[in-house]
Scaffold this motif. Structure first.
Motif, PDB file in Angstrom:
ATOM      1  N   LEU A  81      -3.754  -1.236 -10.307  1.00 49.72           N
ATOM      2  CA  LEU A  81      -3.142  -0.058 -10.096  1.00 49.72           C
ATOM      3  C   LEU A  81      -3.088   0.610 -11.650  1.00 49.72           C
ATOM      4  O   LEU A  81      -2.694   0.053 -12.563  1.00 49.72           O
ATOM      5  N   SER A 121      -5.372   8.803  -9.282  1.00 44.25           N
ATOM      6  CA  SER A 121      -6.100   7.617  -8.741  1.00 44.25           C
ATOM      7  C   SER A 121      -5.400   6.245  -8.914  1.00 44.25           C
ATOM      8  O   SER A 121      -5.975   5.368  -9.513  1.00 44.25           O
ATOM      9  N   PRO A 122      -4.313   6.178  -8.359  1.00 42.41           N
ATOM     10  CA  PRO A 122      -3.457   4.961  -8.684  1.00 42.41           C
ATOM     11  C   PRO A 122      -3.920   3.646  -8.218  1.00 42.41           C
ATOM     12  O   PRO A 122      -3.802   2.554  -8.842  1.00 42.41           O
ATOM     13  N   VAL A 123      -4.914   3.682  -7.011  1.00 40.60           N
ATOM     14  CA  VAL A 123      -5.659   2.326  -6.735  1.00 40.60           C
ATOM     15  C   VAL A 123      -6.827   2.270  -7.510  1.00 40.60           C
ATOM     16  O   VAL A 123      -7.834   3.271  -7.406  1.00 40.60           O
ATOM     17  N   GLY A 180      -1.440   2.837 -13.308  1.00 34.87           N
ATOM     18  CA  GLY A 180      -0.130   3.309 -13.169  1.00 34.87           C
ATOM     19  C   GLY A 180       0.607   3.162 -14.290  1.00 34.87           C
ATOM     20  O   GLY A 180       0.185   3.070 -15.455  1.00 34.87           O
ATOM     21  N   HIS A 199       3.104   5.508  -7.986  1.00 39.56           N
ATOM     22  CA  HIS A 199       2.369   5.883  -9.438  1.00 39.56           C
ATOM     23  C   HIS A 199       1.805   7.276  -9.460  1.00 39.56           C
ATOM     24  O   HIS A 199       1.683   7.641 -10.359  1.00 39.56           O
ATOM     25  N   ALA A 200       1.275   7.601  -8.120  1.00 39.74           N
ATOM     26  CA  ALA A 200       0.932   9.035  -8.255  1.00 39.74           C
ATOM     27  C   ALA A 200       1.832  10.090  -8.409  1.00 39.74           C
ATOM     28  O   ALA A 200       1.845  11.071  -8.939  1.00 39.74           O
ATOM     29  N   GLU A 217       3.670   1.034  -3.809  1.00 36.48           N
ATOM     30  CA  GLU A 217       3.157   1.185  -5.266  1.00 36.48           C
ATOM     31  C   GLU A 217       2.284   2.387  -5.684  1.00 36.48           C
ATOM     32  O   GLU A 217       2.349   2.973  -6.602  1.00 36.48           O
ATOM     33  N   THR A 218       1.437   2.661  -4.473  1.00 35.01           N
ATOM     34  CA  THR A 218       0.373   3.695  -4.886  1.00 35.01           C
ATOM     35  C   THR A 218       1.078   5.243  -4.760  1.00 35.01           C
ATOM     36  O   THR A 218       0.737   5.876  -5.959  1.00 35.01           O
ATOM     37  N   THR A 219       1.861   5.298  -3.874  1.00 28.58           N
ATOM     38  CA  THR A 219       2.597   6.688  -3.835  1.00 28.58           C
ATOM     39  C   THR A 219       3.383   6.738  -5.139  1.00 28.58           C
ATOM     40  O   THR A 219       3.625   7.791  -5.633  1.00 28.58           O
ATOM     41  N   CYS A 246      -7.088   5.105   4.202  1.00 28.47           N
ATOM     42  CA  CYS A 246      -5.593   4.683   4.130  1.00 28.47           C
ATOM     43  C   CYS A 246      -4.902   5.093   5.568  1.00 28.47           C
ATOM     44  O   CYS A 246      -5.128   6.329   5.732  1.00 28.47           O
ATOM     45  N   GLY A 256       0.855  -1.236  -0.001  1.00 24.60           N
ATOM     46  CA  GLY A 256       0.123  -0.220  -0.032  1.00 24.60           C
ATOM     47  C   GLY A 256       0.873   1.226  -0.053  1.00 24.60           C
ATOM     48  O   GLY A 256       0.433   2.305  -0.624  1.00 24.60           O
TER      49      GLY A 256
END
Length: 396
Positions: free
Chosen positions: A382, A279-281, A384, A241-242, A237-239, A344, A234
Motif C-alpha cells: 500500500l 495509486s494506493p495499491v 499510503g 489511502h486514496a 485500505e485502498t479507498t 476491481c 480491498g
C-alpha cells in the motif's frame, strides 16, 4: 541500477518516484533481487503492465496476487478467493459477488456514506485539528460493513481490527502476532454472520454468498470467508489511502481545491485523477505459466511477475506531465483499479465513496491545512499514509 522495490522502508523514508522513472527508462521489466536470495520481475511501464494484467493464460493469479503471501494460505485459498482464481472459475465467483450489487443496496449504501462522511467531518471541524487517516477510515469500513450486513453496533470493532490487520509491514514477531490476531477476529466475526444469514437471509452481500451457487453447488465456508476477507481488505485500505492522498494533493494544490469547489461538474474527473495520482495499491503479482519473452527479458515458468502500478500511472508516454495533480486530466487511462478479468469489482463503489467524501468536505470546509508531519506507511503493498494531521477551517 540496483534497488529492491519490495523494501517497505523505500516508501516510508524516501521518495520512490525518481526510482520508478529511471526504471521505466532503463529497465521496463526489472529483475528485482531480494535480500533473501529470491527474485521477481517488476513491470514498470503502463503498456507492459496492461499487457500482463490482461493475459491470465500466461500470467496467472492462482499463485497469489501480492508479494510475501503465506504459501500455506495461498494453497488453501487458490480457486476459492476471487483475487487468486483464474477463469473460468473466477468469473463464476465474481458473478455471485456481483449479484449483491442491486439498485436497492447501492441506494442504501449511498445514504450510509452521506451520513458517515458528514458526521466524521463535523466531528473533525468541532475538534479544530484531526488525524485525517482516522477520519478517512470511517467511511470505507462503514460501507463494506453495511454491504456485508455487519450490524452498525459492530462497525467500530471492524474499524479497529482492519486498522491492525492491513496496516504496515510487521517489524517483528510481536507485531506480526497482533496483525494475525486482528485478522482472525475479523474472520470469526464473518463466520458468525454467515451462520446468521443461513438461518435468516437478508438484502446484503453475506446473504448472496451463503445462498449463492457455482455449478449447482453452494459456496463452502472457506469460499465465503476468503471472499469476505478480500472484499474488506480491498474495499477498506485502498479507498482510505486514496482519500488521504487526495486531500493532501488538494492541500498542496489549493488552486485545484478552489476550482473543484466552484465547479462541481469536475468531480468525476477529479476522482479519477485522485485514484491515478495516489495509486494506493502498489503492486499486483502474477505467476508465469510458461517460459516467455516479455519486455525484452526472458521470464521462466514459475517466476513471479509484478505490475508496479504507481509507476505505470506516472508513465510519461501515457500521461502528460504525470507528476502534476490535474483534476481536469483527460484522458486518464490509469491502472488504479487494475485491468483485465481482475478489474476491481468495487470500482464504482470506491468512486462513489470518494465522491461523497470530497463533496462533503468541500461543502463544509473552507480551508484545509497541514497541522503536523506527514508520515507514509512502511509497506510495499500500500502506497499510503500512517499520519496526516490537518486543521479544518469551516465554511461560513
Amino acid at each position: 541500477m540496483r534497488v529492491d522495490l519490495s523494501d517497505p522502508l523505500l516508501y516510508r523514508d524516501s521518495d520512490p518516484e525518481p526510482v520508478w522513472s529511471r526504471l521505466r527508462a532503463e529497465h521496463p521489466v526489472y529483475r528485482n533481487e531480494r535480500a533473501n536470495g529470491e527474485h521477481f520481475w517488476a513491470v514498470m511501464t503502463h503498456g507492459l503492465c496492461t499487457d500482463m494484467l490482461t493475459d491470465p493464460r500466461v500470467f496467472s493469479s492462482q499463485n497469489g496476487m501480492r508479494l510475501d503471501s503465506d504459501p500455506q494460505v495461498l494453497a488453501a485459498a487458490a480457486g476459492k478467493m476471487l483475487n487468486i482464481t483464474d477463469p473460468p472459475r473466477h468469473d463464476k465467483i465474481r458473478k455471485v459477488v456481483s449479484s449483491a450489487f442491486t439498485p436497492r443496496m447501492v441506494s442504501r449504501l449511498e445514504a450510509t456514506m452521506r451520513e458517515t462522511a458528514a458526521k466524521a467531518i463535523d466531528e473533525a471541524l468541532a475538534a479544530g485539528e484531526c488525524e485525517f487517516t482516522r477520519v478517512a477510515q470511517k467511511l470505507p469500513v462503514s460501507v463494506i460493513c453495511d454491504m456485508l450486513g455487519v450490524a452498525p453496533a459492530d462497525w467500530d470493532f471492524m474499524v479497529e481490527r482492519t486498522r491492525f490487520a492491513w496496516s504496515s509491514t510487521a517489524l517483528d514477531e510481536a507485531e506480526e502476532a497482533r496483525k494475525v490476531r486482528a485478522h482472525t477476529e475479523i474472520l470469526l466475526h464473518f463466520q458468525d454472520l454467515a451462520a446468521e444469514r443461513r438461518r435468516e437471509p437478508k438484502d446484503d452481500l453475506m446473504s448472496a454468498l451463503v445462498c449463492g451457487e457455482i455449478d449447482g453447488a453452494p459456496l463452502t465456508d472457506q469460499e465465503i470467508l476468503y471472499n469476505c476477507d478480500a472484499l474488506v481488505s480491498g474495499g477498506n485500505e485502498t479507498t482510505r489511502h486514496a482519500t488521504v492522498g487526495g486531500l493532501l494533493a488538494l492541500i498542496d494544490n489549493p488552486d485545484q481545491w478552489h476550482r473543484l469547489r466552484d465547479e462541481p461538474a469536475l468531480m468525476p474527473s477529479a476522482i479519477q485523477e485522485i485514484v491515478r495520482y495516489t495509486s494506493p495499491v502498489m503492486h499486483a503479482l502474477r505467476t508465469a505459466t510458461e517460459d516467455v519473452e516479455f519486455g525484452g527479458e526472458r521470464i521462466s515458468a514459475g517466476d513471479h511477475v509484478v505490475a508496479w502500478l504507481p509507476s505505470a500511472n506516472r508513465d510519461e508516454k501515457v500521461f502528460d506531465d504525470p507528476d502534476r495533480f490535474d483534476i481536469e486530466r483527460e484522458p486518464n487511462r490509469h491502472l488504479g483499479f487494475i485491468q483485465g478479468n481482475h478489474y476491481c469489482i468495487g470500482s464504482s463503489l470506491a468512486k462513489l465513496e470518494l465522491t461523497v467524501m470530497f463533496e462533503e468536505l468541500l461543502a463544509r470546509v473552507e480551508v484545509a491545512e497541514l497541522a503536523g508531519q506527514v508520515r507514509r506507511l512502511r509497506s510495499n503493498l500500500l502506497w499510503g499514509f500512517d499520519s496526516l494531521p490537518v486543521k479544518f477551517v469551516p465554511r461560513a
